[in-house]
Design an enzyme around this catalytic site. Structure first.
Site, short mmCIF file in Angstrom:
data_model
loop_
_atom_site.label_atom_id
_atom_site.label_comp_id
_atom_site.label_asym_id
_atom_site.label_seq_id
_atom_site.Cartn_x
_atom_site.Cartn_y
_atom_site.Cartn_z
N HIS A 151 0.79 -1.23 0.00
CA HIS A 151 0.00 0.00 0.00
C HIS A 151 0.82 1.28 0.00
O HIS A 151 0.28 2.37 0.22
CB HIS A 151 -0.97 -0.01 1.18
CG HIS A 151 -2.14 -0.92 0.95
ND1 HIS A 151 -2.95 -1.39 1.97
CD2 HIS A 151 -2.61 -1.47 -0.19
CE1 HIS A 151 -3.88 -2.17 1.46
NE2 HIS A 151 -3.69 -2.24 0.16
N ASP A 177 -8.90 -1.43 -2.00
CA ASP A 177 -8.49 -0.43 -1.01
C ASP A 177 -8.39 0.97 -1.60
O ASP A 177 -7.47 1.73 -1.28
CB ASP A 177 -7.18 -0.85 -0.32
CG ASP A 177 -7.28 -2.24 0.30
OD1 ASP A 177 -8.16 -2.44 1.14
OD2 ASP A 177 -6.50 -3.13 -0.10
MG MG Z 1 -6.75 -5.21 0.10
#
Ligand code: MG
Ligand code: SAH
Length: 218
Positions: A151, A177
């Site tokens: 991320h 996300d």
């Molecule tokens: Mg995810």
């Protein structure tokens, strides 16, 4: 080809149960949307479905089931050492996933158990390595790219730049996300999503933080 019946494909009850039993980070509504996208991409392209971010196999179960239905295969990439936020002391750390001998995370054994329990081992090829390294040597087109790896901007951008060139023209790009509001989560997947929109993709569906995109014609 059986596609576009107008009704989104759903995983069968065994697959859904295996998904729900698996360790991981995807809620059921997003899983159903991922399955529907995977089923559509597999039916449309007949090509393998590629995931970045295997973890313990929760979402991979869905890609594998969709691949099985269409007679193709799911590919899933992970170094299995965990993302930044999954390391000891961080928010998403699970101490049960540490290899005590090595002293580092190792999600590969749990992933293999997940697939075994789901009866889907024959429908997945696990690629154990760093996403950009695997992408750099990859040589065949894929029908779906599902970005659910690291991320940070470095990782999310690397996944996009590494794998989108392998995505077939009529394939689907799925990003997990995606949080437009920073209060809801990190912004790197959102920035990759904006970049995809700026680079010729358009949105097909939104379910929670899961975005399904397709290349615009022309
Ligand atoms: Mg995810
Ligand atoms: N799809 C999973 C969740 C993935 S969590 C589910 O449904 O539950 C993110 C995963 O990405 C972690 O397992 C981590 O090891 C992996 N990852 C992070 N950065 C990576 C990189 N650069 N290359 C390969 N895997 C990476």
């Amino acid at each position: 080809m059986a596609q576009n019946s107008g009704v989104a494909a759903r995983p069968d009850t065994e697959v859904l149960a295996a998904f729900e039993a698996a360790t991981g980070f995807m809620p059921v509504d997003e899983g159903l949307a991922l399955y529907a996208a995977a089923a559509e991409a597999a039916a449309r392209t007949g090509l393998p479905l590629l995931e970045i971010g295997t973890y313990c196999g929760r979402s991979a179960v869905l890609l594998a089931a969709a691949a099985r239905e269409a007679g193709t295969v799911a590919l899933t990439v992970d170094h299995h050492r965990g993302s930044e936020e999954q390391q000891p002391g961080w928010e998403y750390h699970d101490a049960a996933l540490v290899d005590p001998e090595v002293g580092r995370m190792d999600t590969l054994p749990r992933f293999r158990r997940t697939l075994h329990a789901a009866g889907l081992e024959d429908h997945v090829i696990a690629l154990v390595g760093r996403s950009p390294q695997v992408a750099a040597v990859w040589g065949t087109p894929v029908g779906l790219v599902f970005i659910d790896g690291g991320h940070t901007d470095e990782h999310a951008t690397g996944d996009y730049e590494g794998w989108v060139p392998h995505l077939a023209g009529d394939g689907l790009l799925v990003i997990h996300d995606v949080f437009p509001d920073p209060a809801d989560g990190g912004q790197a997947p959102y920035r990759v999503y904006l970049r995809a929109l700026a680079e010729g993709f358009h949105e097909v569906s939104v379910t929670g933080s899961l975005r399904v995109l397709r290349r615009s014609a022309g």
